[in-house]
Design a protein around this motif. Structure first.
Motif: not given
Length: 312
Positions: A130-136, A152-163
């Motif tokens: 998650l830190a790697a996604v936040t850092a780009g 609980q995810l940081s404000a700039d992260l989004r998630s979706a259950r896909v599989i």
């Protein structure tokens, strides 16, 4: 070496005067002079010969100019290689044998023109991903978020259950369940499920711990992991070893192994893969991949399923 100072030197050499470089770069003439003076100090030479008529390239300046041009071009190529519009879409699939990796490959078949960088982060820890996604450093990661709730995810992260990856039992031909068309979790209680080398701090360890506690299944993680190929070889000759694999995972073995993938039913354990991305990520291919994942979601429930309650 200061790349911007080198760029300023090239602009001044091409323009024939410091003011021309200032106009091109949007700087003051004084700023151009300071950059070039700093570059000369770092090189220990005079790049220009100053006179009342202005500044002309010195002998050292003439020698340095072609190399300076190449430095500027190299710096631009380096910047272009990571610019959102030019670099590949970076997706962390955790493991190239899993359902997320298969999904990413299917996306590539449909969109072969989109450059992909298939990443497996060296640390399996979800917080690190998650830190790697936040850092780009990656555009998206596939994770089973488990107890990590969306709030609980940081404000700039989004998630979706896909599989939703249904589990299967993988056995060799000598195993007592090898000829079953399907098995239940209750059927597994009398058998050894072998998953050696599983990291205790990993998301899948938490998943299988809860699966084992809930249904009374003995999942043996003792012993080092010598890799998937060795595990498959052991299963092929064993009358008591079996393991759990995702329906969407990819394993290849020699035909002589005669391994069996047997669906688990009533309920089917589901490993829920979510995709996590940064909401403000403008990588052009990311939106196309997210749309693909949404379009391929299979929400058709066939029989009862089980996912850890805290993961649902």
């Amino acid at each position: 070496m200061d790349t911007e100072a080198v760029r300023t030197f090239v602009a001044a050499a091409d323009g024939g005067q410091f003011q021309a470089a200032a106009d091109e770069l949007g700087l003051t003439q004084q700023a151009v002079s300071k950059r070039i003076a700093a570059l000369e100090r770092s090189l220990g030479v005079s790049l220009f010969v100053r006179s009342g008529r202005g500044a002309q390239l010195s002998v050292d300046g003439q020698s340095f100019l072609p190399h300076a041009r190449e430095l500027v071009r190299g710096a631009q190529r380096a910047a272009d290689s990571v610019a959102l519009g030019n670099r590949a879409l970076r997706v962390d699939v955790l493991n190239r044998r899993t359902a997320p990796a298969a999904s990413l490959q299917a996306f590539h078949r449909i969109h072969p023109h989109i450059d992909l960088d298939v990443v497996t982060l060296p640390d399996a820890n979800t917080d690190v991903a998650l830190a790697a996604v936040t850092a780009g450093s990656v555009d998206a990661t596939f994770r089973a978020l488990g107890h990590v709730r969306k709030q609980q995810l940081s404000a700039d992260l989004r998630s979706a259950r896909v599989i939703d990856d249904r589990h299967q039992l993988l056995t060799g031909p000598k195993h007592p369940l090898a000829h079953a068309a399907t098995v239940t979790l209750a059927d597994l209680c009398a058998h050894r499920i072998w998953m050696p080398g599983m990291r205790a701090d990993s998301q899948w360890s938490a998943y299988y711990d809860e699966l084992g506690r809930t249904f009374g299944i003995r999942i043996d993680t003792i012993g080092p992991s010598f890799g998937v190929d060795v595990l498959l070889e052991e299963l092929a000759t064993s009358a008591d070893l079996s393991t759990l694999v995702g329906e969407g995972s990819r394993y290849l073995w020699p035909e002589s192994y005669d391994l069996r993938r047997i669906p688990i039913v009533d309920p089917s354990p589901i490993y829920p893969h979510s995709i996590v991305w940064r909401d403000d990520n403008r990588q052009p291919a990311l939106r196309a991949f997210l749309e693909y994942l949404r379009s391929t979601q299979d929400n058709t429930a066939v029989g009862p399923t089980w996912t850890p309650p805290s993961w649902a």
